[in-house]
Design a protein around this motif. Structure first.
Motif, mmCIF file in Angstrom:
data_model
loop_
_atom_site.group_PDB
_atom_site.id
_atom_site.type_symbol
_atom_site.label_atom_id
_atom_site.label_comp_id
_atom_site.label_asym_id
_atom_site.label_seq_id
_atom_site.Cartn_x
_atom_site.Cartn_y
_atom_site.Cartn_z
ATOM 1 N N LEU A 219 0.834 -1.207 0.000
ATOM 2 C CA LEU A 219 0.000 0.000 0.000
ATOM 3 C C LEU A 219 0.870 1.260 0.000
ATOM 4 O O LEU A 219 0.543 2.255 -0.636
ATOM 5 N N GLN A 220 1.990 1.186 0.710
ATOM 6 C CA GLN A 220 2.920 2.321 0.692
ATOM 7 C C GLN A 220 3.453 2.564 -0.710
ATOM 8 O O GLN A 220 3.598 3.698 -1.143
ATOM 9 N N SER A 221 3.726 1.471 -1.404
ATOM 10 C CA SER A 221 4.297 1.617 -2.744
ATOM 11 C C SER A 221 3.299 2.264 -3.706
ATOM 12 O O SER A 221 3.645 2.608 -4.823
ATOM 13 N N ARG A 222 2.043 2.396 -3.248
ATOM 14 C CA ARG A 222 1.042 3.090 -4.058
ATOM 15 C C ARG A 222 0.861 4.531 -3.602
ATOM 16 O O ARG A 222 -0.021 5.242 -4.074
ATOM 17 N N GLY A 223 1.654 4.915 -2.590
ATOM 18 C CA GLY A 223 1.644 6.322 -2.174
ATOM 19 C C GLY A 223 0.976 6.596 -0.837
ATOM 20 O O GLY A 223 0.929 7.736 -0.394
ATOM 21 N N LEU A 224 0.446 5.567 -0.173
ATOM 22 C CA LEU A 224 -0.193 5.813 1.115
ATOM 23 C C LEU A 224 0.850 5.794 2.228
ATOM 24 O O LEU A 224 1.618 4.839 2.325
ATOM 25 N N PRO A 225 0.874 6.815 3.082
ATOM 26 C CA PRO A 225 1.801 6.795 4.215
ATOM 27 C C PRO A 225 1.524 5.582 5.109
ATOM 28 O O PRO A 225 0.410 5.059 5.118
ATOM 29 N N GLU A 226 2.538 5.172 5.843
ATOM 30 C CA GLU A 226 2.460 3.929 6.612
ATOM 31 C C GLU A 226 1.220 3.851 7.513
ATOM 32 O O GLU A 226 0.512 2.839 7.529
ATOM 33 N N ASP B 280 6.287 5.220 0.369
ATOM 34 C CA ASP B 280 5.152 6.033 -0.086
ATOM 35 C C ASP B 280 5.637 7.375 -0.656
ATOM 36 O O ASP B 280 5.046 7.916 -1.586
ATOM 37 N N ALA C 197 6.738 6.707 -4.111
ATOM 38 C CA ALA C 197 5.576 6.563 -4.999
ATOM 39 C C ALA C 197 5.033 7.941 -5.367
ATOM 40 O O ALA C 197 4.713 8.209 -6.524
#
Lengths: 476, 252
Positions: free
Chosen positions: A429-436, B77, B80
């Motif tokens: 999910l982080q790799s999609r831009g959501l912070p941890e 993130d 990304a």
């Protein structure tokens, strides 16, 4: 009665407390009557006297007190050793007058408390047409006109007793008698407030009946008593949400909810409690479900220090169905001991239990459930699913499923899973831009989704917001 | 140093103390699609994870620069949001989270708080992407990869790529486990993303994928390093001869 004044010595120190940070504030209190601390015959007599109750209710209260004294506290379940009755006020009355009928009449202080809790405008509006319980008693109550025309009764329980004594006496304490358990006995002795709902035969209500509960006095007990009656073929949804400011000493909430689902009725009861983390929340919720009727519970436990709550469904008529959907979030220092109890006492009855719990830090969540199938309940079916999610290595969860089957033709399924917040999911999910933290909150929301989707939108939104608050600072 | 490229510079990385990347040098300029080939265990997948910021890997030396700026100190993130995208070889399942909800959150994470994407704008974008992949619209209401077949998961990775519109994408064996039809659809998606503003590194075992996604450049990785860079004909050669002849060349 000179005790019934604001001059009580303890009243002084309870006022004027200032808020420290968000969710830890209180507003100055203006009470007309506050009982002395502790549970005693005298306190009970005062409550009944002050409420101007019929003699039978006073007798009932005193008998319940005797039963409680005899029974003593349960020897199982969470640790309640720091719950000291001698430090608790069992009755506080917030205003002299009876409940008012319009939102404008609700005291500014109460509305201010709603606002500071961040209850959105829309939700405040929803409060129009509902009973909001402030302190131990309803201060606000209104019923939509169309409901009245249909013969629906929606009152605070005290008013229900005064205005509809026949219906009240017929059903009161028939589902949860004081003998049932210690806390039900305590509630029976000192109950105050709660909702009284009566829906006549064949009446369907589309808009949920909603009550908003608040407690706002240090060490104040809240013992609401809710009585809900669905006559044959009726259909409705009752919703209760609880939010409470935080105080420094322990608070005690012990409600009793009784529901009667007559033949062919469909009743739902939803509650999300978010008591501050010093509240002992020990509630008895039970429904009796007759022929072809259905009862649905949605039970969300986010707040409180200790929760003991096991919505029970007694399927006593052929073809009756029961459903329990339950969410628990145990954060640091919290113990959510929740679950469900389903009794199949008639043929072709069916039940579903879905329990989702989340534990974080020193939080602990327990599923405690009982499925009982009586002999002769032929073709009974029950399915239980409980899933636990642990957010870190420290968090704890446990499961106590009890299954008693005395009928050969019954089908009973039980499934339990425990999972940990998954690093791979977080990274994805982080790799999609959501912070941890947002990624973690999303996973948690997804975990709860099967239950949360059954909530009305406003409540689902509020649930999401509460989870986000809980998740802040829990990862990383 | 060019501002318009994804640059991997002498990258070394370990997992559990074992060196997997041993000095990778590779540049993907914007507007180009590069293929990265190599046998199992050569470090291709590790490279993709390290670039995306997987915390299970430790970078010991070297750098990764996105448009001239090092991203190694950034959280996954943040990378990304800076414009990087990784299509996973094995996308995880996230139960209870619909594709539509998830992508809306992911898009909004790239925007200012008071500038959330409009509902219509979002659905148009999503629908276009779904169409490009010949997918049924109902897919967007399904939970992220829950009960998806291998092929559907890969398609979802490309769907997300089309919606999120990164500057650079790394596709980690997106072709593995796909039948020819699925391969065509997925390639269609990647080709739709091609533009002068987009660069991609397509990791694959087989030349097969490169019939559909024609690469501008082919790199070959072996034992943690890029050992050969060439044109698309290099891929054909590898397909014919395997990797052994390259291994021998390197050893010699």
């Amino acid at each position: 009665m000179s005790d019934l004044t604001t001059d009580h010595p303890d009243a002084e120190k309870l006022t004027g407390m200032q808020h420290e940070k968000q969710y830890e504030f209180s507003l100055p209190e203006k009470y007309f009557f506050k009982s002395e601390k502790g549970l005693s015959k005298r306190v009970i007599e005062q409550i009944s006297h002050y409420k101007n109750e019929p003699e039978w209710m006073l007798k009932f209260r005193l008998k319940a007190f005797e039963i409680a004294e005899k029974k003593g506290r349960p020897k199982w379940g969470p640790d309640l050793s720091s719950l000291n009755f001698d430090d608790i006020y069992f009755y506080i009355r917030p205003q002299d007058k009876k409940g008012t009928n319009s939102w404008d009449d609700v005291p500014e202080e109460v509305r201010e408390t709603y606002r500071r809790l961040g209850i959105p405008e829309a939700e405040q509006r929803m409060l129009a047409g509902v009973g909001a319980q402030y302190e131990s008693e309803m201060v606000y109550h209104s019923l939509k006109e169309e409901w009245e025309k249909q013969g629906v009764i929606f009152l605070d329980t005290d008013t229900g007793l005064q205005e509809h004594p026949e219906i009240f006496k017929e059903y009161f304490a028939t589902v949860v008698p004081p003998e049932d358990n210690y806390f039900a006995a305590v509630n029976s002795a000192v109950w105050s407030g709660g909702s009284f709902v009566y829906v006549p035969a064949g009446v369907e209500i589309e808009v949920p009946l909603q009550a908003y509960f608040l407690i706002n006095a240090q060490s104040m007990g809240q013992f609401e008593r809710t009585l809900i009656i669905g006559e044959p073929g009726s259909k409705f949804h009752y919703i209760e949400g609880c939010t409470a400011p935080t105080y420094n000493s322990d608070s005690f909430h012990s409600g009793v909810i009784e529901i009667i689902c007559q033949e062919g009725s469909q009743v739902r009861y939803s509650t999300i409690q978010n008591w501050s983390h010093n509240v002992y929340n020990l509630v008895t919720q039970r429904a009796v479900v007759h022929k072809d009727a259905s009862m649905g519970w949605l039970d969300g436990n986010l707040g409180s220090k200790v929760t003991m709550k096991y919505p029970s469904t007694y399927l006593v008529g052929e073809g009756a169905t029961g459903e329990v959907l339950s969410i628990a979030f145990a954060s640091n220092g919290q113990h959510q001991d929740a679950g469900a109890k389903v009794i199949h006492a008639a043929p072709n009855t069916s039940s579903t239990v879905v329990s989702k719990s989340i534990s974080k830090g020193t939080g602990r969540s327990s599923y405690r459930g009982l499925v009982q199938i009586h002999e002769g309940a032929t073709g009974a079916r029950s399915n239980v699913e409980c899933d636990a999610l642990l957010l870190d290595d420290q968090a704890k969860t446990d499961t106590y499923p009890y299954i008693e089957i005395n009928e050969k033709t019954a089908h009973v399924g039980h499934e339990a899973t425990v999972s940990k917040l998954n690093d791979e999911q977080i990274f994805y999910l982080q790799s999609r831009g959501l912070p941890e933290a947002e990624a973690a909150a999303l996973i948690v929301r997804g975990f709860l989704e099967p239950v949360a989707k059954e909530l009305p939108l406003e409540y689902a939104v509020e649930l999401n917001r509460l989870i986000e608050l809980e998740m802040e600072g829990s990862v990383g | 140093m060019s501002k318009n490229q994804l640059e991997i510079r002498n990258l070394h990385a370990n997992v559990d103390g074992e060196a997997i990347l041993k000095g990778v040098d590779l540049i993907v300029p914007k507007g180009e699609v590069h293929a990265l080939m190599g046998p199992n265990g050569s470090g291709k997948s590790t490279l993709s994870k390290v670039i995306a910021g997987d915390p299970s890997y430790e970078v010991t030396e070297g750098d990764v620069l996105l448009d001239g700026v090092s991203i190694l100190d950034l959280e996954p993130d943040e990378r990304a949001r800076a414009g990087l995208y990784l299509a996973f070889q094995y996308p995880v399942e996230v139960p209870g989270v619909s594709i539509a909800n998830f992508l809306r959150l992911a898009l909004n994470a790239r925007r200012e708080e008071d500038d959330e994407i409009g509902v219509m704008e979002f659905y148009n974008k999503l629908q276009n992407a779904v169409k490009t992949l010949n997918w049924d619209e109902s897919i967007i209401e399904r939970n992220l990869h829950e009960g998806f077949s291998g092929g559907e998961k890969k398609r979802s990775e490309i769907l997300q790529l089309l919606v999120l519109e990164p500057k650079y994408a790394i596709l980690d064996e997106t072709d593995s486990g796909l039948d020819v039809d699925a391969l065509k659809v997925v390639s269609q998606g990647v080709n739709a993303a091609r533009s002068p503003e987009f660069g991609a590194l397509v990791i694959t075992h087989y030349q097969r994928l490169l019939n559909y996604i024609i690469p501008d450049v082919v790199h070959v990785m072996l034992d943690g390093k890029v050992i050969r860079t060439g044109s698309k004909e290099l891929a054909m050669e590898l397909d014919e001869k395997g990797y052994d002849w390259l291994k021998e060349q390197v050893a010699a």
